[in-house]
Design a protein around this motif. Sequence first.
Motif, short mmCIF file in Angstrom:
data_model
loop_
_atom_site.label_atom_id
_atom_site.label_comp_id
_atom_site.label_asym_id
_atom_site.label_seq_id
_atom_site.Cartn_x
_atom_site.Cartn_y
_atom_site.Cartn_z
N VAL A 314 0.84 -1.21 0.00
CA VAL A 314 0.00 0.00 0.00
C VAL A 314 0.86 1.25 0.00
CG1 VAL A 314 -1.71 1.33 1.31
CG2 VAL A 314 -1.93 -1.16 1.13
N ILE A 315 1.78 1.34 0.97
CA ILE A 315 2.62 2.53 1.08
C ILE A 315 3.59 2.63 -0.10
CG2 ILE A 315 4.28 3.78 2.52
CD1 ILE A 315 1.48 3.64 3.72
N SER A 316 4.15 1.49 -0.52
CA SER A 316 5.13 1.54 -1.61
C SER A 316 4.50 2.02 -2.91
CB SER A 316 5.78 0.16 -1.81
OG SER A 316 4.83 -0.81 -2.19
N GLN A 317 3.25 1.66 -3.16
CA GLN A 317 2.58 2.14 -4.39
C GLN A 317 2.31 3.64 -4.30
OE1 GLN A 317 -0.56 -0.22 -6.21
NE2 GLN A 317 0.16 -2.05 -5.14
N CYS A 318 1.98 4.13 -3.12
CA CYS A 318 1.81 5.57 -2.94
C CYS A 318 3.12 6.30 -3.21
CB CYS A 318 1.32 5.89 -1.53
SG CYS A 318 -0.33 5.30 -1.13
N ILE A 319 4.22 5.75 -2.69
CA ILE A 319 5.53 6.36 -2.88
C ILE A 319 5.92 6.32 -4.35
CG2 ILE A 319 8.00 6.21 -2.32
CD1 ILE A 319 6.26 7.12 0.02
N GLY A 320 5.67 5.18 -5.01
CA GLY A 320 5.99 5.06 -6.43
C GLY A 320 5.22 6.05 -7.27
N ALA A 321 3.99 6.34 -6.86
CA ALA A 321 3.17 7.33 -7.58
C ALA A 321 3.59 8.76 -7.25
CB ALA A 321 1.70 7.13 -7.22
N GLY A 322 4.53 8.91 -6.31
CA GLY A 322 4.97 10.25 -5.91
C GLY A 322 3.95 10.99 -5.07
N ASP A 323 2.99 10.25 -4.51
CA ASP A 323 1.91 10.87 -3.75
C ASP A 323 2.16 10.66 -2.25
OD1 ASP A 323 -0.48 11.80 -2.68
OD2 ASP A 323 -1.68 11.03 -4.35
N PHE A 324 2.90 11.58 -1.65
CA PHE A 324 3.25 11.44 -0.24
C PHE A 324 2.08 11.81 0.66
CE2 PHE A 324 7.27 11.84 -2.43
CZ PHE A 324 8.01 10.82 -1.86
N GLU A 325 1.14 12.60 0.13
CA GLU A 325 -0.06 12.90 0.91
C GLU A 325 -0.85 11.63 1.17
OE1 GLU A 325 -1.14 15.70 2.33
OE2 GLU A 325 0.73 16.66 1.76
N GLN A 326 -0.99 10.81 0.12
CA GLN A 326 -1.72 9.55 0.31
C GLN A 326 -0.90 8.57 1.15
OE1 GLN A 326 -4.50 7.62 -2.17
NE2 GLN A 326 -4.17 9.01 -3.88
N ALA A 327 0.43 8.60 1.04
CA ALA A 327 1.26 7.74 1.88
C ALA A 327 1.01 8.06 3.35
CB ALA A 327 2.73 7.93 1.53
N ARG A 328 0.95 9.35 3.67
CA ARG A 328 0.66 9.76 5.05
C ARG A 328 -0.76 9.36 5.45
NH1 ARG A 328 3.67 13.40 7.88
NH2 ARG A 328 5.47 14.38 6.87
N PHE A 329 -1.70 9.54 4.52
CA PHE A 329 -3.10 9.21 4.79
C PHE A 329 -3.25 7.73 5.13
CE2 PHE A 329 -7.15 7.55 3.18
CZ PHE A 329 -8.05 8.27 3.95
N TYR A 330 -2.67 6.87 4.29
CA TYR A 330 -2.80 5.42 4.53
C TYR A 330 -1.98 4.97 5.74
CZ TYR A 330 -5.45 4.90 0.24
OH TYR A 330 -6.42 4.99 -0.71
N HIS A 331 -0.89 5.66 6.01
CA HIS A 331 -0.13 5.36 7.22
C HIS A 331 -1.03 5.53 8.45
CE1 HIS A 331 3.35 5.54 10.03
NE2 HIS A 331 2.63 6.45 10.64
N LYS A 332 -1.73 6.63 8.52
CA LYS A 332 -2.61 6.89 9.66
C LYS A 332 -3.82 5.95 9.65
CE LYS A 332 -1.28 11.77 9.64
NZ LYS A 332 -1.72 13.15 9.31
N ARG A 333 -4.39 5.73 8.46
CA ARG A 333 -5.57 4.86 8.37
C ARG A 333 -5.23 3.43 8.79
NH1 ARG A 333 -10.30 5.06 5.44
NH2 ARG A 333 -10.24 7.22 6.16
N ILE A 334 -4.09 2.93 8.34
CA ILE A 334 -3.71 1.56 8.67
C ILE A 334 -3.34 1.43 10.14
CG2 ILE A 334 -2.04 -0.27 8.19
CD1 ILE A 334 -2.02 0.72 5.26
N LEU A 335 -2.69 2.44 10.70
CA LEU A 335 -2.41 2.42 12.14
C LEU A 335 -3.71 2.33 12.93
CD1 LEU A 335 0.46 4.98 12.86
CD2 LEU A 335 0.53 2.50 13.06
N LEU A 336 -4.74 3.03 12.46
CA LEU A 336 -6.05 2.95 13.14
C LEU A 336 -6.61 1.54 13.05
CD1 LEU A 336 -8.45 4.32 14.52
CD2 LEU A 336 -9.34 4.90 12.25
N PHE A 337 -6.50 0.89 11.88
CA PHE A 337 -6.94 -0.49 11.73
C PHE A 337 -6.21 -1.40 12.73
CE2 PHE A 337 -8.35 -0.49 6.98
CZ PHE A 337 -9.39 0.37 7.31
N ILE A 338 -4.90 -1.17 12.87
CA ILE A 338 -4.10 -2.02 13.75
C ILE A 338 -4.52 -1.82 15.21
CG2 ILE A 338 -1.77 -2.45 14.64
CD1 ILE A 338 -0.73 -1.76 11.84
#
Length: 464
Positions: A314-338
Amino acid sequence: MAESLSIEPQITNSKIDIEQKEFLFTNKNLIFLFIPILIELFLEYAVGFADSIMVSHVGEAAVSGVSLVNFIMQLLISLFAAICTGGAVIAGQYLGKKDKKNSIQAADQLVWFVGILSAVIMIITLMLKSFIIGTLFGHISEEVRANSEIYYNIVIPSIPFLALINAGAAVYRTSGNSKLPMKIMLGVNSINVLGNAFLIYGMKMGTAGIAIPTLISRIAGAVILISLLLNNRLPLHIKSEIRHHFDFPMIARILRVGVPFGLENSLFFLGRLLVLSLVATLGTPSIAANSIALTLALFSVLPGMAINIGMTPVISQCIGAGDFEQARFYHKRILLFIYVSLIAINAVILTLLPGILNVYHLSETTYHLTYQLVFWHGVVAVLIWPMAYSQPVTFRSAGDARFPMLTATISMFICRILMSYIFVQFFRIGLFGTYLAMFMDWVVKAIIFTVRYISGRWMRFKLI
């Protein structure tokens, strides 16, 4: 080492509201990715638990012999998992970049490299059998040695197949398909358990009855996974060519993540061994309580471990797309899931804990000590574990692999190992002192990784 690349202008100029962007993953995508991995891990540990029960039927010498060899296997599994994480990061970043050719190349190189490396490791391990069993395992009885050799001779040849299972599963998960590896592992684990039961209880084959189904199930899992990956219609697949040309720059990218993570895992095993040697001096009640508590503690963080595996693509695809906003978004969203999953699993474990411990028929001293360890491990895990163990997944997915390795290693030696000895030998806290040291290790890592995340330094790395 990954090259450092300043991306500050990209970050400061990107003020787009995340709600207005097209998401790379929906919540449904994430759940469909995480749940099969959780089921797969649960089955893996459940099979291990069933194996331990069946091998105990053979005798204490068999239990000791199998456990000694399995320690070597666990070390190798952690190494292959780390390299496969590197492959998943590189393939995931290329997928995020919409570079299909290089994403397939990364998957292909990962499978071939891991396959050949594991074959070499298998040969070396077989050649070192006398040293490992005779010297590394220390002074063991002849009966334990004999059982170790039987299990060693049969299980060590499964190393390449085990590595290919890890690589194949990593490729599937990176493309978003975690369901297929889960189904395959369900099938091969069933073969393992049924084979163990038949050969131990029916054929009375002893230690060989544990080893043979393990070898067969791993061969079957590898053959099925790799055969299916030859389908060139899959988003990520391996090339159906007998002749292979190594892409060394691609392999180097994979190893930039895989080697630091592998070293981190290997040193973790060393640290665990040093702490276990300390626990062994505390007497039988402490040894028994620690063994049971560690088993239950594993299940208490199992959802987090599963989600961490799915977090990488999930995070690596965000990084590959150059979208660090989404990388941060999914980082927080996945931490919430955990966090939610850890609260749920630990609530269940702590509710059922008295009944679970009664199954073991423990003495009163061991019962209360085990209860104390499991209770506090669950409480602290819910509060701290995700910040200490899930945040580094985001860093590695961005190419920042050395920092979490160095942090985890230094913290482990100072907090988990040194403080364990101080709490136990100087403050006389007993077994609980080793858990206090572990919690201290978690807190230190959580603080450092949170500072690292907020600073944004993990976004300054370039892998592709």
